[in-house]
Design a protein around this motif. Structure first.
Motif, PDB file in Angstrom:
ATOM      1  N   SER A 153       1.019  -1.037   0.079  1.00 30.12           N
ATOM      2  CA  SER A 153      -0.061  -0.122  -0.033  1.00 30.12           C
ATOM      3  C   SER A 153       0.536   1.783  -0.384  1.00 30.12           C
ATOM      4  CB  SER A 153      -0.946  -0.125   1.644  1.00 30.12           C
ATOM      5  OG  SER A 153      -0.376   0.052   2.602  1.00 30.12           O
ATOM      6  N   VAL A 154       2.252   1.126   0.709  1.00 28.60           N
ATOM      7  CA  VAL A 154       2.943   2.113   0.820  1.00 28.60           C
ATOM      8  C   VAL A 154       4.093   2.017  -0.368  1.00 28.60           C
ATOM      9  CG1 VAL A 154       1.966   2.517   2.490  1.00 28.60           C
ATOM     10  CG2 VAL A 154       4.621   1.958   2.188  1.00 28.60           C
ATOM     11  N   LYS A 155       4.864   0.914  -1.410  1.00 27.98           N
ATOM     12  CA  LYS A 155       5.349   0.790  -2.278  1.00 27.98           C
ATOM     13  C   LYS A 155       5.407   1.305  -2.773  1.00 27.98           C
ATOM     14  CE  LYS A 155       6.304  -3.706  -2.566  1.00 27.98           C
ATOM     15  NZ  LYS A 155       6.052  -4.791  -2.362  1.00 27.98           N
ATOM     16  N   GLY A 156       6.865   2.819  -3.139  1.00 25.37           N
ATOM     17  CA  GLY A 156       6.845   3.840  -3.974  1.00 25.37           C
ATOM     18  C   GLY A 156       6.381   5.257  -3.672  1.00 25.37           C
ATOM     19  N   ARG A 157       5.928   5.433  -2.891  1.00 26.08           N
ATOM     20  CA  ARG A 157       5.382   6.272  -2.659  1.00 26.08           C
ATOM     21  C   ARG A 157       5.713   6.478  -1.045  1.00 26.08           C
ATOM     22  NH1 ARG A 157       0.452   7.154   0.114  1.00 26.08           N
ATOM     23  NH2 ARG A 157       0.146   5.163   0.602  1.00 26.08           N
ATOM     24  N   PHE A 158       6.944   5.853   0.022  1.00 24.96           N
ATOM     25  CA  PHE A 158       6.946   6.457   1.142  1.00 24.96           C
ATOM     26  C   PHE A 158       8.706   5.854   1.040  1.00 24.96           C
ATOM     27  CE2 PHE A 158       3.570   5.805   3.975  1.00 24.96           C
ATOM     28  CZ  PHE A 158       2.894   6.527   3.925  1.00 24.96           C
ATOM     29  N   THR A 159       9.504   5.666   1.790  1.00 27.13           N
ATOM     30  CA  THR A 159      11.050   5.709   1.610  1.00 27.13           C
ATOM     31  C   THR A 159      11.336   5.296   3.415  1.00 27.13           C
ATOM     32  OG1 THR A 159      11.195   5.998  -0.114  1.00 27.13           O
ATOM     33  CG2 THR A 159      13.080   6.172   0.946  1.00 27.13           C
ATOM     34  N   ILE A 160      12.080   4.470   3.776  1.00 29.14           N
ATOM     35  CA  ILE A 160      12.491   4.153   4.784  1.00 29.14           C
ATOM     36  C   ILE A 160      13.740   4.487   4.653  1.00 29.14           C
ATOM     37  CG2 ILE A 160      12.742   1.580   4.916  1.00 29.14           C
ATOM     38  CD1 ILE A 160      11.627   2.215   7.733  1.00 29.14           C
ATOM     39  N   SER A 161      14.970   4.682   5.339  1.00 23.91           N
ATOM     40  CA  SER A 161      15.955   5.297   5.617  1.00 23.91           C
ATOM     41  C   SER A 161      16.459   5.376   7.115  1.00 23.91           C
ATOM     42  CB  SER A 161      16.471   6.646   4.904  1.00 23.91           C
ATOM     43  OG  SER A 161      15.928   7.586   5.653  1.00 23.91           O
ATOM     44  N   ARG A 162      18.298   5.083   7.773  1.00 23.52           N
ATOM     45  CA  ARG A 162      19.098   5.108   8.710  1.00 23.52           C
ATOM     46  C   ARG A 162      20.047   5.382   9.096  1.00 23.52           C
ATOM     47  NH1 ARG A 162      18.610  -0.389  10.905  1.00 23.52           N
ATOM     48  NH2 ARG A 162      18.995   0.493  13.455  1.00 23.52           N
ATOM     49  N   ASP A 163      19.837   6.273   9.939  1.00 22.52           N
ATOM     50  CA  ASP A 163      21.511   6.990  10.373  1.00 22.52           C
ATOM     51  C   ASP A 163      22.148   6.645  11.543  1.00 22.52           C
ATOM     52  OD1 ASP A 163      23.880   8.513  10.605  1.00 22.52           O
ATOM     53  OD2 ASP A 163      22.977  10.228  10.157  1.00 22.52           O
ATOM     54  N   ASN A 164      23.310   5.193  11.392  1.00 24.75           N
ATOM     55  CA  ASN A 164      22.993   4.486  12.828  1.00 24.75           C
ATOM     56  C   ASN A 164      24.270   5.810  13.292  1.00 24.75           C
ATOM     57  OD1 ASN A 164      22.209   2.154  11.533  1.00 24.75           O
ATOM     58  ND2 ASN A 164      23.381   1.333  11.194  1.00 24.75           N
ATOM     59  N   ALA A 165      25.063   6.586  12.992  1.00 29.04           N
ATOM     60  CA  ALA A 165      25.322   7.128  13.686  1.00 29.04           C
ATOM     61  C   ALA A 165      24.520   8.782  14.550  1.00 29.04           C
ATOM     62  CB  ALA A 165      26.385   8.704  12.926  1.00 29.04           C
ATOM     63  N   LYS A 166      24.070   9.074  14.166  1.00 31.30           N
ATOM     64  CA  LYS A 166      23.076   9.435  14.585  1.00 31.30           C
ATOM     65  C   LYS A 166      22.081   8.815  16.303  1.00 31.30           C
ATOM     66  CE  LYS A 166      23.513  13.456  11.971  1.00 31.30           C
ATOM     67  NZ  LYS A 166      22.931  14.794  10.880  1.00 31.30           N
ATOM     68  N   ASN A 167      21.308   7.482  15.063  1.00 30.64           N
ATOM     69  CA  ASN A 167      21.191   6.823  15.908  1.00 30.64           C
ATOM     70  C   ASN A 167      18.911   6.828  15.814  1.00 30.64           C
ATOM     71  OD1 ASN A 167      22.946   5.173  17.504  1.00 30.64           O
ATOM     72  ND2 ASN A 167      22.441   6.331  18.661  1.00 30.64           N
ATOM     73  N   THR A 168      19.718   7.242  14.992  1.00 28.69           N
ATOM     74  CA  THR A 168      17.602   7.765  14.080  1.00 28.69           C
ATOM     75  C   THR A 168      17.157   7.048  13.016  1.00 28.69           C
ATOM     76  OG1 THR A 168      18.979   9.485  12.538  1.00 28.69           O
ATOM     77  CG2 THR A 168      18.162  10.045  14.585  1.00 28.69           C
ATOM     78  N   VAL A 169      16.202   6.977  12.134  1.00 33.99           N
ATOM     79  CA  VAL A 169      15.007   6.128  11.709  1.00 33.99           C
ATOM     80  C   VAL A 169      14.185   7.100  10.926  1.00 33.99           C
ATOM     81  CG1 VAL A 169      13.603   4.542  12.363  1.00 33.99           C
ATOM     82  CG2 VAL A 169      14.070   3.806  10.689  1.00 33.99           C
ATOM     83  N   ALA A 170      14.278   7.624   9.669  1.00 35.51           N
ATOM     84  CA  ALA A 170      13.633   8.124   8.515  1.00 35.51           C
ATOM     85  C   ALA A 170      11.857   7.273   7.819  1.00 35.51           C
ATOM     86  CB  ALA A 170      13.925   9.107   8.373  1.00 35.51           C
TER      87      ALA A 170
END
Length: 122
Positions: A63-80
């Motif tokens: 339902s979200v493929k192509g519209r949503f993108t998940i990413s992470r920054d392990n140095a900052k301990n964040t995920v977006a």
């Protein structure tokens, strides 16, 4: 223990974009996969997206493929979660989660944030 705090939710018109962020604290040295789930009123919590510890593996709900993108920054301990082309049916409380495996099952995630509301108006 891992503490997760989401931010970035809000009200947006259909077709608009929002970027959710999740900040992790505590045992961040552990190699957790991270996931986003959502729950709309009167509905069960559903999988949205997940990302492996290295960031090389991602998986999305159809339902979200192509519209949503998940990413992470392990140095900052964040995920977006970048959400584009939002639809009214994307309205829900969005939860960040951490677990040992990048799966689509909520039971595989050990830690959860408090959630952030996303409302998409038509």
């Amino acid at each position: 223990q891992v503490q997760l705090v989401e931010s970035g939710g809000g009200l947006v018109q259909a077709g608009g974009s929002l970027r959710l962020s999740c900040a992790a604290s505590g045992r961040t040295e552990v190699a957790f996969a991270m996931g986003w789930f959502r729950q709309a009123p009167g509905k069960e919590r559903e999988f949205v997206a997940t990302i492996s510890w290295t960031g090389t593996g991602t998986y999305y709900a159809d339902s979200v493929k192509g519209r949503f993108t998940i990413s992470r920054d392990n140095a900052k301990n964040t995920v977006a979660l970048q959400m584009n082309s939002l639809k009214p049916e994307d309205t829900a409380v969005y939860y960040c989660s951490a677990g040992r495996l990048a799966t689509v099952m909520s039971r595989d995630y050990d830690y959860w944030g408090q959630g952030t509301q996303v409302t998409v108006s038509s």
